[in-house]
Motif scaffolding. Structure first.
Motif, short mmCIF file in Angstrom:
data_model
loop_
_atom_site.label_atom_id
_atom_site.label_comp_id
_atom_site.label_asym_id
_atom_site.label_seq_id
_atom_site.Cartn_x
_atom_site.Cartn_y
_atom_site.Cartn_z
N UNK A 399 0.95 -0.86 -0.14
CA UNK A 399 -0.33 0.00 0.19
C UNK A 399 1.10 1.41 -0.12
N UNK A 400 0.66 1.84 -1.07
CA UNK A 400 1.58 3.41 -1.12
C UNK A 400 0.64 4.50 -1.39
N UNK A 401 -0.72 4.82 -1.49
CA UNK A 401 -1.09 5.72 -1.07
C UNK A 401 -2.35 5.85 -0.30
N UNK A 402 -3.44 6.75 -0.23
CA UNK A 402 -4.51 6.69 0.47
C UNK A 402 -5.55 5.89 -0.34
N UNK A 403 -6.16 5.44 0.16
CA UNK A 403 -7.76 4.82 -0.41
C UNK A 403 -8.76 6.39 -0.84
N UNK A 404 -8.67 5.94 -2.28
CA UNK A 404 -9.47 5.76 -3.13
C UNK A 404 -11.46 5.88 -2.82
N UNK A 405 -12.18 5.92 -1.89
CA UNK A 405 -13.45 5.42 -1.60
C UNK A 405 -14.57 6.05 -2.67
N UNK A 406 -14.05 6.95 -3.66
CA UNK A 406 -15.47 7.44 -4.46
C UNK A 406 -15.39 7.02 -5.85
N UNK A 407 -17.15 6.45 -5.73
CA UNK A 407 -17.22 5.65 -7.22
C UNK A 407 -17.68 7.34 -7.94
N UNK A 408 -17.91 6.80 -10.06
CA UNK A 408 -19.32 7.45 -10.40
C UNK A 408 -20.03 6.66 -10.60
N UNK A 409 -20.78 6.22 -9.86
CA UNK A 409 -21.99 5.11 -9.93
C UNK A 409 -22.59 5.23 -9.42
N UNK A 410 -24.42 4.92 -9.96
CA UNK A 410 -25.16 4.72 -9.25
C UNK A 410 -25.80 3.93 -7.94
N UNK A 411 -25.93 2.79 -7.98
CA UNK A 411 -26.06 1.77 -7.54
C UNK A 411 -25.11 1.48 -6.10
N UNK A 412 -25.34 2.79 -5.68
CA UNK A 412 -24.55 2.28 -4.32
C UNK A 412 -24.51 3.30 -2.60
N UNK A 413 -24.29 3.75 -1.67
CA UNK A 413 -24.73 4.50 -0.68
C UNK A 413 -23.69 6.20 -1.37
N UNK A 414 -24.52 6.70 -1.14
CA UNK A 414 -23.98 8.22 -0.97
C UNK A 414 -23.51 8.79 -0.52
N UNK A 415 -22.13 9.18 -1.51
CA UNK A 415 -21.53 10.11 0.05
C UNK A 415 -22.49 11.13 0.12
#
Length: 793
Positions: A399-415
């Motif tokens: 692991x070398x970078x922080x975790x990107x937790x956002x996605x450009x999709x529809x069916x998921x829990x919204x930020x």
């Protein structure tokens, strides 16, 4: 006496009757008891299966059958078992399935409509999965099964995000990130696999600026990114080119100067040793851009097309841009040569599309600062089997970078964020409610930063691992039931497949520690993959996928479960075929036939387990009880390491090859001999003691047939309310006779097989009389052996 069990074979249709009985009795419900302490409660952090298509993978069905064996093992060890079950209903696979099922494209359908289609598709898939798990006899809490797309679960996911944001552990940043063109979203390193794919290494002439047509050869697998090149690098130790460091080259086709710089990542032995650094051809480019402070050029858009920076090659799909640029390089004589190579290529784990690296604004969860403590935790975790701990350690070291937790999709829990339209600041609501910012007004009136009153809601969703990484918190009622949470968190064990160690396992460790300061569980159980009968991975495209449901209906759940347990050792891949499942049915038939035979004999009241040592048992009976103790020890050891291959194969071998083949045949005469009550009672008691313990030991693996036989022969109380048997070692000295007994019996059988009956002219049957001397070391067993083999003289 006529046998109580009249049916001559096990009928797996009885399984459905037993399922109804267990449901009506609430046999597997979980309630915290007043006398429960942390150690007596056994909590399974069950993986919520993902409904991504039909049929459900046979390997997954086998996986959940064995998770149920963990639960049943814990109950028989005296624990109060909490065995929750959920369905993971977020993320990309369901969107892809929905697009295929309804022949739509996500971004071409109104978001609300697409979400409804996803839910409908999920309900259909979910029902199939639940039915398979029910029919397999899973003893989990189906009455309260959860969904990760439920309002309650998504509310918890958003709460954890809000809490970590407020603690400064989540931030927004525009940085180069892994991007899947087909999925249309950012993905994390953990969602990438690597494959060696064929490609061409293109050797190109670059003119050195301000010289009389001096050239240098640059080799690249990504000539289509020529327009995004910002430097040429050379290893500082490469004496061939050291005199060029600090000069510039002119980019062919684009006539733009870029510097020649020294950097250790250039490999003198690869290609020409001169490397083109573009934004971004690979992760090394990202690293070099940062270290050398190069200015980024956005080369690819979110749809996979070249940007305006590509000049005459703009608005082209990457593969078209590649071909056009190579064609133009050839026509202008710029290509020195082309070399076919196998190139290690990053690929999206889900779509199998090659990954691009695109600078985008995303949300990041800090993880780098937690790696030291997570590495400490990894050393403390008990892995079953231990070999899979290395996979986690390897990931922690990569692991070398922080975790990107956002996605450009529809069916998921919204930020849950709204941006101020004036100052662009992010505004978060209070936790405790489920928010959908893309369609809802914010639950506040003014911006916390500038006081403006107009907002735009975030449209992104979370990476699905943001949801599934908090299953230990959800099942323990984190932030909802303090006492329940205190007694059920951390969970006892995390069972899962080996392919999601670096995702689900790791992210759960990270998130739960950030939120609770504790490791989510002390034990991890890892199962291998189900592969086809040739050892190859199953896929619909190969046509080798096996649907488990028809096999369960045809052969029964216990046959399927016994196959699952006995096919291979824990953690190893296992082959799936109808033939091997069918073969497992033979053991159940043997078990049923033994039960039918024993049902002819009442259990002697004269003997008791408590006074076993004082019982007037014959030597043959003491011998098999010594072997039974060995079986108990072996099985308990296997169960306590959650390796069901050990008890499954041990029970089968003992039952078939020792108990039935040798012991039962040796004492059968005594069992029917009403003239000699003491020896008859000794044999019948021992038969029932052995068989009842065989049933107890087999119960976690084959819950149906063991329940039926147990209730028919031994008790009105369910076998699944019993504890594992314990050894007494009263007759341990008799173990020394096993090999001699087996050798003698085998010798007699073979002799009869190879001898001719003078009256019939055929080989002797096993019932025919024979004249053989019983070895002196088996004198104590002589009478039983003579009766068994019809030895005369």
């Amino acid at each position: 006496m006529e046998p109580i069990i009249s049916s001559k074979s096990w009928n797996h249709e009885i399984e459905s009757q037993l399922l109804k009985s267990w449901d009506s009795e609430n046999l597997y419900s979980f309630t915290l008891k007043n006398n429960d302490n942390v150690d007596s409660v056994f909590v399974i952090d069950t993986p919520p299966p993902y409904p991504s298509g039909k049929p459900w993978h046979i390997g997954a069905a086998a996986h959940y059958a064995q998770i149920d064996m963990i639960a049943r093992t814990a109950r028989m060890n005296g624990h109060n078992v909490m065995f929750p079950i959920g369905i993971d209903r977020n993320g990309l696979p369901v969107e892809i399935y929905t697009e295929k099922k309804y022949k739509v494209r996500m971004r071409q359908v109104p978001r609300e409509k697409f979400l409804e289609l996803c839910k409908t598709a999920l309900d259909d898939l979910e029902n199939d999965m639940i039915e398979i798990m029910r029919n397999l006899g899973l003893s989990c809490n189906f009455k309260e099964y959860y969904r990760t797309d439920s309002i309650r679960f998504r509310t918890l996911t958003q709460k954890t995000f809000i809490d970590l944001w407020n603690e400064g552990l989540i931030y927004i940043s525009n940085r180069p990130n892994n991007y899947c063109i087909d999925c249309g979203t950012t993905i994390s390193d953990a969602e990438i696999i690597y494959d060696d794919l064929p490609t061409n290494l293109i050797y190109m002439f670059f003119n050195i600026a301000n010289t009389n047509d001096d050239k240098i050869v640059v080799a690249s697998t990504r000539p289509e990114l020529l327009y995004a090149c910002q430097a040429i690098i050379i290893n500082p130790k490469d004496q061939r080119y050291s005199h060029l460091i600090g000069k510039e080259v002119v980019l062919p086709l684009f006539n733009r100067n870029v510097p020649i710089l020294a950097h250790h990542s250039a490999k003198p032995g690869f290609g020409s040793g001169v490397v083109m650094v573009c934004s971004y051809g690979d992760h090394n480019d990202v690293q070099v851009f940062r270290e050398l402070n190069l200015k980024e050029i956005v080369s690819i858009d979110e749809n996979g097309y070249t940007t305006s920076s590509a000049g005459n090659y703009r608005n082209l799909k990457l593969k078209h841009a590649r071909q056009k640029i190579i064609d133009d390089l050839r026509s202008e004589g710029i290509i020195e040569r082309e070399e076919k190579i196998m190139h290690r290529t990053p690929i999206c784990e889900r779509s199998k599309t090659e990954i691009e690296i695109i600078p985008l604004q995303d949300y990041y969860l800090k993880q780098l600062e937690y790696l030291p403590i997570l590495k400490e935790f990894s050393n403390k975790l008990n892995f079953y089997p231990p070999i899979h701990k290395q996979t986690l350690k390897n990931w922690l070291n990569s692991v070398t970078i922080d975790w990107p937790i956002s996605r450009r999709r529809f069916y998921g829990t919204e930020i849950p964020i709204w941006f101020c339209q004036n100052c662009k600041s992010p505004n978060l609501p209070k936790s405790g409610k489920y928010y959908q910012p893309w369609k809802e007004k914010p639950p506040f009136d003014i911006c916390a930063s500038c006081g403006f009153n107009e907002f735009v809601g975030e449209e992104k969703t979370f990476d699905t691992w943001m949801d599934s990484s908090i299953t230990p918190l959800f099942i323990s009622k984190f932030s909802q039931g303090p006492e329940f949470y205190r007694r059920t968190y951390p969970a006892t064990i995390r069972p899962q497949a080996k392919d999601i160690i670096r995702t689900w396992l790791y992210y759960t460790m990270l998130r739960c520690y950030q939120l609770t300061g504790k490791l989510a569980w002390p034990n991890v159980w890892i199962m291998g993959f189900g592969v086809d009968e040739k050892g190859k991975k199953m896929s619909k495209s190969k046509g080798n996928v096996v649907d488990p449901f028809p096999l369960i209906q045809k052969y029964g759940a216990d046959t399927f479960r016994f196959w699952s347990a006995s096919e291979t050792n824990l953690g190893q891949d296992f082959r799936c075929s109808e033939q091997s499942i069918s073969n497992s049915q033979k053991f159940l038939s043997k078990l049923w036939n033994l039960g039918r035979f024993l049902s002819s004999f009442e259990i002697p009241k004269e003997f008791s387990t408590e006074s076993l040592k004082n019982n007037n048992l014959l030597h043959t009976d003491k011998w098999i009880l010594a072997e039974l103790d060995k079986l108990i020890n072996t099985c308990i050891k296997g169960y306590n390491s959650y390796n069901f291959f050990i008890p499954a194969t041990s029970i089968r071998d003992f039952t078939w090859n020792v108990f039935a083949s040798h012991y039962v045949e040796m004492i059968k005469g005594r069992a029917y001999d009403n003239e000699n009550k003491n020896s008859q009672i000794s044999s019948i008691y021992t038969l029932h003691r052995c068989f009842s313990i065989i049933l107890l030991l087999a119960a976690p693996i084959c819950p149906f047939i063991t329940e039926k036989l147990w209730k028919t022969l031994y008790s009105s109380d369910s076998i699944h309310n019993q504890k594992f048997p314990k050894t007494n070692d009263f007759f341990k000295d008799f173990e020394k006779y096993t090999e001699k007994i087996v050798e003698f019996n085998s010798f007699v059988w073979n002799k009869k097989k190879n001898s001719i009956n003078p009256n019939t002219g055929k080989a002797l049957s096993l019932k025919d009389a024979t004249s053989i001397n019983v070895p002196s070391e088996l004198n104590e067993f002589e009478q039983d052996l003579k009766t068994m083999h019809n030895i005369i003289g």
